[in-house]
Scaffold this motif. Structure first.
Motif, PDB file in Angstrom:
ATOM      1  N   PRO A  50       0.549  -1.633   0.014  1.00  0.00           N
ATOM      2  CA  PRO A  50      -0.254   0.046  -0.039  1.00  0.00           C
ATOM      3  C   PRO A  50       0.747   1.407   0.030  1.00  0.00           C
ATOM      4  CG  PRO A  50      -1.202  -1.461   1.555  1.00  0.00           C
ATOM      5  CD  PRO A  50       0.285  -2.350   0.643  1.00  0.00           C
ATOM      6  N   THR A  54       0.959   3.865  -3.303  1.00  0.00           N
ATOM      7  CA  THR A  54       0.819   5.698  -2.835  1.00  0.00           C
ATOM      8  C   THR A  54       1.683   6.106  -3.410  1.00  0.00           C
ATOM      9  OG1 THR A  54      -1.341   4.204  -0.977  1.00  0.00           O
ATOM     10  CG2 THR A  54      -0.166   6.235  -1.109  1.00  0.00           C
ATOM     11  N   LYS A 221     -13.140   3.770  -1.396  1.00  0.00           N
ATOM     12  CA  LYS A 221     -12.321   2.781  -1.646  1.00  0.00           C
ATOM     13  C   LYS A 221     -13.220   1.466  -1.540  1.00  0.00           C
ATOM     14  CE  LYS A 221      -8.828   4.893   2.336  1.00  0.00           C
ATOM     15  NZ  LYS A 221      -9.047   4.831   3.908  1.00  0.00           N
ATOM     16  N   SER A 225     -12.457  -1.395  -4.799  1.00  0.00           N
ATOM     17  CA  SER A 225     -12.374  -2.537  -4.030  1.00  0.00           C
ATOM     18  C   SER A 225     -12.059  -3.770  -4.731  1.00  0.00           C
ATOM     19  CB  SER A 225     -11.489  -2.568  -2.627  1.00  0.00           C
ATOM     20  OG  SER A 225     -12.579  -2.286  -1.826  1.00  0.00           O
ATOM     21  N   VAL A 229     -12.434  -4.195   0.539  1.00  0.00           N
ATOM     22  CA  VAL A 229     -12.621  -3.406   1.368  1.00  0.00           C
ATOM     23  C   VAL A 229     -13.892  -3.071   1.665  1.00  0.00           C
ATOM     24  CG1 VAL A 229     -12.113  -1.029   2.478  1.00  0.00           C
ATOM     25  CG2 VAL A 229     -10.139  -3.021   1.040  1.00  0.00           C
TER      26      VAL A 229
END
Length: 263
Positions: A50, A54, A221, A225, A229
């Motif tokens: 992650p 990012t 999110k 996903s 998530v």
């Protein structure tokens, strides 16, 4: 007179003391070295992926802005060409300073006159005026301080009753669409997975919407996903056990409770 001998340790002897049930602890099988290394490998991916993705996406965006902005600077004023090294984020800093200066100029008297003149000029162009008007209205709606656009996440039955989808409230329906129906309609943007920038615009009666407690960020999110998530339900445990919506039957479902409707 003979007396038989009873062994108290004999489990078949009914006269012996009662025997307690012996709990044999369950011993988990030991993990092999290969299994341990595989677990460490996936744990490392979970920790680093992650953050790495990012930073990589941020680096790509900053690099793109730097390349576009610094290419407009003359060579003698470009620090990346004067210095023996390049300055990361220079284009982003220049862009921010430029936008602040433009905003300060537009807030003044001369700036307002210049903006009004340019808008009148664009309004006379057949194709440009449609694009400019739509884009300006979108930005004014989204960036407005008191705007309610994309401030709530709702559940809507789509594409048929009994199937629920996540949507985002973009406003209250107005104009001809609202005047054609007796129901109070709400504009709902229904995003697609995994690209939430595309989707459908639905005009849904207010009573058919269920407002969720999750934030817009959590809803995005979940959409991106594909449901992997899932935000935690912040309601108390007692409320979680009681479903708010009954199973959908062929007949029209009952109206959603007022406290779960938008606004």
């Amino acid at each position: 007179m003979s007396q038989d001998y009873h062994d108290p340790s004999d489990p078949s002897d009914p006269s012996g003391p009662p025997h307690d049930h012996v709990n044999i602890p369950h011993v988990a099988p030991r993990m092999t070295m290969l299994g341990r290394l595989r677990a460490y490998f996936f744990a490392g991916i979970l920790v680093t992926a992650p953050a790495a993705i990012t930073f990589y996406v941020a680096w790509l965006i900053i690099g793109f802005i730097d390349k576009q902005v610094t290419s407009l600077l003359p060579g003698r004023y470009n620090p990346n060409e004067i210095l023996p090294f390049s300055i990361p984020g220079l284009g982003l800093i220049i862009l921010i300073i430029f936008l602040v200066m433009v905003g300060a100029f537009a807030a003044g008297f001369l700036g307002r006159m210049a903006v009004r003149t340019s808008e009148n000029l664009l309004a006379r162009m057949p194709v440009i005026r449609s694009v400019y008007g739509a884009v300006k209205q979108i930005f004014e709606t989204v960036l407005a301080t008191k705007s309610t656009a994309f401030r709530q996440v709702v559940l809507v039955e789509y594409p048929r009753r009994g199937i629920w989808a996540i949507g985002f409230v973009s406003g209250i329906t107005e104009g001809e669409v609202q005047n054609l129906t007796e129901d109070e309609l709400i504009n709902v943007f229904l995003p697609t997975t995994p690209n939430p920038t595309s989707g459908f615009l639905l005009f849904v009666p207010r009573r058919d919407l269920v407002v969720l407690n999750m934030s817009v960020e959590e809803g995005i999110k979940m959409v991106v996903s594909g449901g992997i998530v899932t935000p935690v339900d912040p309601r108390p445990a007692e409320e979680r056990k009681v479903p708010l919506l009954a199973s959908t039957e062929p007949d029209p479902p009952s109206a959603v409770p007022e406290e779960r409707q938008p606004w």
